[in-house]
Design a protein around this motif. Structure first.
Motif, PDB file in Angstrom:
ATOM      1  N   ALA A  87       9.427   4.696 -15.998  1.00 56.20           N
ATOM      2  CA  ALA A  87       8.768   3.460 -16.403  1.00 56.20           C
ATOM      3  C   ALA A  87       7.674   3.138 -15.397  1.00 56.20           C
ATOM      4  O   ALA A  87       7.663   3.654 -14.277  1.00 56.20           O
ATOM      5  N   PHE A  88       6.746   2.280 -15.797  1.00 52.79           N
ATOM      6  CA  PHE A  88       5.759   1.756 -14.856  1.00 52.79           C
ATOM      7  C   PHE A  88       6.326   0.470 -14.264  1.00 52.79           C
ATOM      8  O   PHE A  88       6.568  -0.502 -14.980  1.00 52.79           O
ATOM      9  N   ARG A  89       6.523   0.471 -12.967  1.00 53.04           N
ATOM     10  CA  ARG A  89       7.125  -0.654 -12.264  1.00 53.04           C
ATOM     11  C   ARG A  89       6.098  -1.259 -11.305  1.00 53.04           C
ATOM     12  O   ARG A  89       5.356  -0.523 -10.653  1.00 53.04           O
ATOM     13  N   PRO A  90       6.054  -2.577 -11.196  1.00 51.17           N
ATOM     14  CA  PRO A  90       5.040  -3.189 -10.331  1.00 51.17           C
ATOM     15  C   PRO A  90       5.008  -2.637  -8.908  1.00 51.17           C
ATOM     16  O   PRO A  90       3.932  -2.391  -8.366  1.00 51.17           O
ATOM     17  N   LYS A  91       6.163  -2.421  -8.310  1.00 48.37           N
ATOM     18  CA  LYS A  91       6.180  -1.997  -6.908  1.00 48.37           C
ATOM     19  C   LYS A  91       5.725  -0.545  -6.724  1.00 48.37           C
ATOM     20  O   LYS A  91       5.471  -0.124  -5.595  1.00 48.37           O
ATOM     21  N   GLN A  92       5.634   0.223  -7.811  1.00 45.31           N
ATOM     22  CA  GLN A  92       5.089   1.580  -7.680  1.00 45.31           C
ATOM     23  C   GLN A  92       3.661   1.556  -7.161  1.00 45.31           C
ATOM     24  O   GLN A  92       3.189   2.529  -6.577  1.00 45.31           O
ATOM     25  N   PHE A  93       2.965   0.458  -7.377  1.00 44.48           N
ATOM     26  CA  PHE A  93       1.536   0.400  -7.088  1.00 44.48           C
ATOM     27  C   PHE A  93       1.233  -0.361  -5.795  1.00 44.48           C
ATOM     28  O   PHE A  93       0.082  -0.689  -5.518  1.00 44.48           O
ATOM     29  N   LEU A  94       2.277  -0.617  -5.021  1.00 48.50           N
ATOM     30  CA  LEU A  94       2.049  -1.064  -3.659  1.00 48.50           C
ATOM     31  C   LEU A  94       1.476   0.096  -2.844  1.00 48.50           C
ATOM     32  O   LEU A  94       1.570   1.255  -3.228  1.00 48.50           O
ATOM     33  N   GLY A  95       0.867  -0.220  -1.719  1.00 45.44           N
ATOM     34  CA  GLY A  95       0.455   0.834  -0.792  1.00 45.44           C
ATOM     35  C   GLY A  95      -0.965   1.308  -0.951  1.00 45.44           C
ATOM     36  O   GLY A  95      -1.350   2.296  -0.328  1.00 45.44           O
ATOM     37  N   HIS A  96      -1.778   0.631  -1.774  1.00 49.11           N
ATOM     38  CA  HIS A  96      -3.183   1.000  -1.905  1.00 49.11           C
ATOM     39  C   HIS A  96      -4.008   0.310  -0.826  1.00 49.11           C
ATOM     40  O   HIS A  96      -3.886  -0.900  -0.619  1.00 49.11           O
ATOM     41  N   ASN A  97      -4.841   1.064  -0.160  1.00 51.25           N
ATOM     42  CA  ASN A  97      -5.858   0.524   0.725  1.00 51.25           C
ATOM     43  C   ASN A  97      -7.209   1.021   0.244  1.00 51.25           C
ATOM     44  O   ASN A  97      -7.420   2.236   0.091  1.00 51.25           O
ATOM     45  N   LEU A  98      -8.135   0.107   0.003  1.00 47.95           N
ATOM     46  CA  LEU A  98      -9.419   0.457  -0.588  1.00 47.95           C
ATOM     47  C   LEU A  98     -10.431   0.860   0.481  1.00 47.95           C
ATOM     48  O   LEU A  98     -10.464   0.302   1.577  1.00 47.95           O
ATOM     49  N   TYR A 145       9.957   5.370  -8.249  1.00 44.50           N
ATOM     50  CA  TYR A 145       8.585   5.745  -8.550  1.00 44.50           C
ATOM     51  C   TYR A 145       8.452   6.614  -9.809  1.00 44.50           C
ATOM     52  O   TYR A 145       7.337   7.035 -10.148  1.00 44.50           O
ATOM     53  N   GLU A 146       9.540   6.884 -10.510  1.00 45.75           N
ATOM     54  CA  GLU A 146       9.459   7.778 -11.669  1.00 45.75           C
ATOM     55  C   GLU A 146       8.702   7.113 -12.811  1.00 45.75           C
ATOM     56  O   GLU A 146       9.045   6.004 -13.243  1.00 45.75           O
ATOM     57  N   GLN A 147       7.677   7.801 -13.310  1.00 47.88           N
ATOM     58  CA  GLN A 147       6.833   7.293 -14.384  1.00 47.88           C
ATOM     59  C   GLN A 147       6.964   8.163 -15.635  1.00 47.88           C
ATOM     60  O   GLN A 147       7.354   9.326 -15.554  1.00 47.88           O
TER      61      GLN A 147
END
Length: 316
Positions: A87-98, A145-147
């Motif tokens: 599934a797509f989970r909100p916390k999967q997308f933590l950790g981005h630095n632009l 993190y499984e999508q």
């Protein structure tokens, strides 16, 4: 290199073969594209952006809060999901630095000549632009993190034209060793039906894009892929996104640097850039009618220390 390696496209080292595999199959893992010495030199500054894995897994709530608080999180658009399954989970997308980062070394790595040269070779285009630039860090235990398998159609405002000259190339440069238990991307291949490229992943073998640091995973938006979970106790994984499009392809996009070009990280970075490197972000090359003697002088004032001689020479 074995015939099986060429078919799979995992861990190729011959750049011509790797580029051809990307063109024909839509994806390839280029093993060791960037020397490990270059990666390790830049990663020394990674821990100014992220907690070191040993620090993160020491179970200090303040450290976890620092990771969450400093992340650019795109996961807010996804609903909560069950703990198990893909599934797509909100916390999967933590950790981005632009990009640009507060690290000069990581900023230089973003335009590493080996990566840009491979992108040009694979796309068959010299005039290209970086349109996605960021670092993504993951740690075991933050979330599942499984999508599900998916395609990245959110890089384009129109349907993707999957032909030479129109391709965009998505890519991840491995900043750490991405071994099987720290979430290498799983690839299902290109569209099941080229006339209906969005009808679901093709049947057949799945490929794990595990590779050492300095490797580069390149793929196109028609490739079905997914994130998998980190299972190693105390594990982590760090990737630098470096994605490219043809110059002038305004319908493609993701990140842009214009809003931050008055900040110190960009100014410091831009002062180190050649005209060709600045052109990756859309700056006109020397000889373009945009440039006048006054604007070249202004470029030097904006980015103290930049070598503006190519721009000035092209005015003659």
């Amino acid at each position: 290199m074995s015939a099986a390696d060429t078919t799979a496209g995992v861990g190729l080292t011959d750049l011509e073969v790797a580029a051809q595999h990307w063109q024909e199959h839509g994806w390839v893992l280029v093993d060791g594209l960037v020397p490990t010495a270059d990666i390790d030199h830049a990663v020394e500054e990674l821990w100014n952006l992220y907690p070191h894995p040993d620090e993160f897994h020491a179970d200090d709530p303040a450290v976890r809060d620092r990771f969450v608080g400093s992340s650019f999180n795109q996961g807010h658009k996804f609903p909560k999901a069950d703990a198990e399954g893909a599934a797509f989970r909100p916390k999967q997308f933590l950790g981005h630095n632009l990009f640009p980062y507060t690290s000069p070394r990581l900023n230089r790595l973003q335009v590493h000549p080996n990566v840009t040269a491979f992108a040009r070779l694979a796309m068959g285009i010299d005039d290209i632009r970086i349109y996605q630039a960021r670092i993504w860090g993951k740690y075991t235990g933050v979330t599942n993190y499984e999508q599900p398998f998916h395609q990245d159609r959110n890089h384009n405002v129109v349907p993707d034209r999957l032909e030479p000259g129109w391709w965009n190339l998505e890519g991840f440069l491995y900043l750490s060793d991405v071994e099987p238990d720290v979430a290498p991307t799983e690839i299902a291949g290109g569209p099941a039906d080229t006339s209906r490229p969005y009808d679901g992943p093709p049947e057949g073998e799945r490929f794990s894009a595990a590779g050492g640091r300095g490797s580069y995973l390149a793929y196109r938006p028609d490739v079905w892929h997914r994130g998998v979970d980190l299972t190693r106790p105390g594990g982590s994984r760090f990737l630098m996104s470096a994605s490219f499009k043809p110059a002038g392809a305004d319908w493609m996009g993701y990140d842009n640097v214009q809003p931050v070009t008055v900040g110190r990280p960009w100014i410091t970075f831009a002062a180190t850039c050649s005209p060709e490197e600045l052109a990756l972000f859309g700056a006109p090359l020397p000889g373009h009618p945009y440039w006048t003697p006054e604007l070249v002088n202004a470029l030097e004032r904006r980015y103290p220390g930049i070598d503006a001689s190519p721009y000035r020479a092209a005015l003659a």
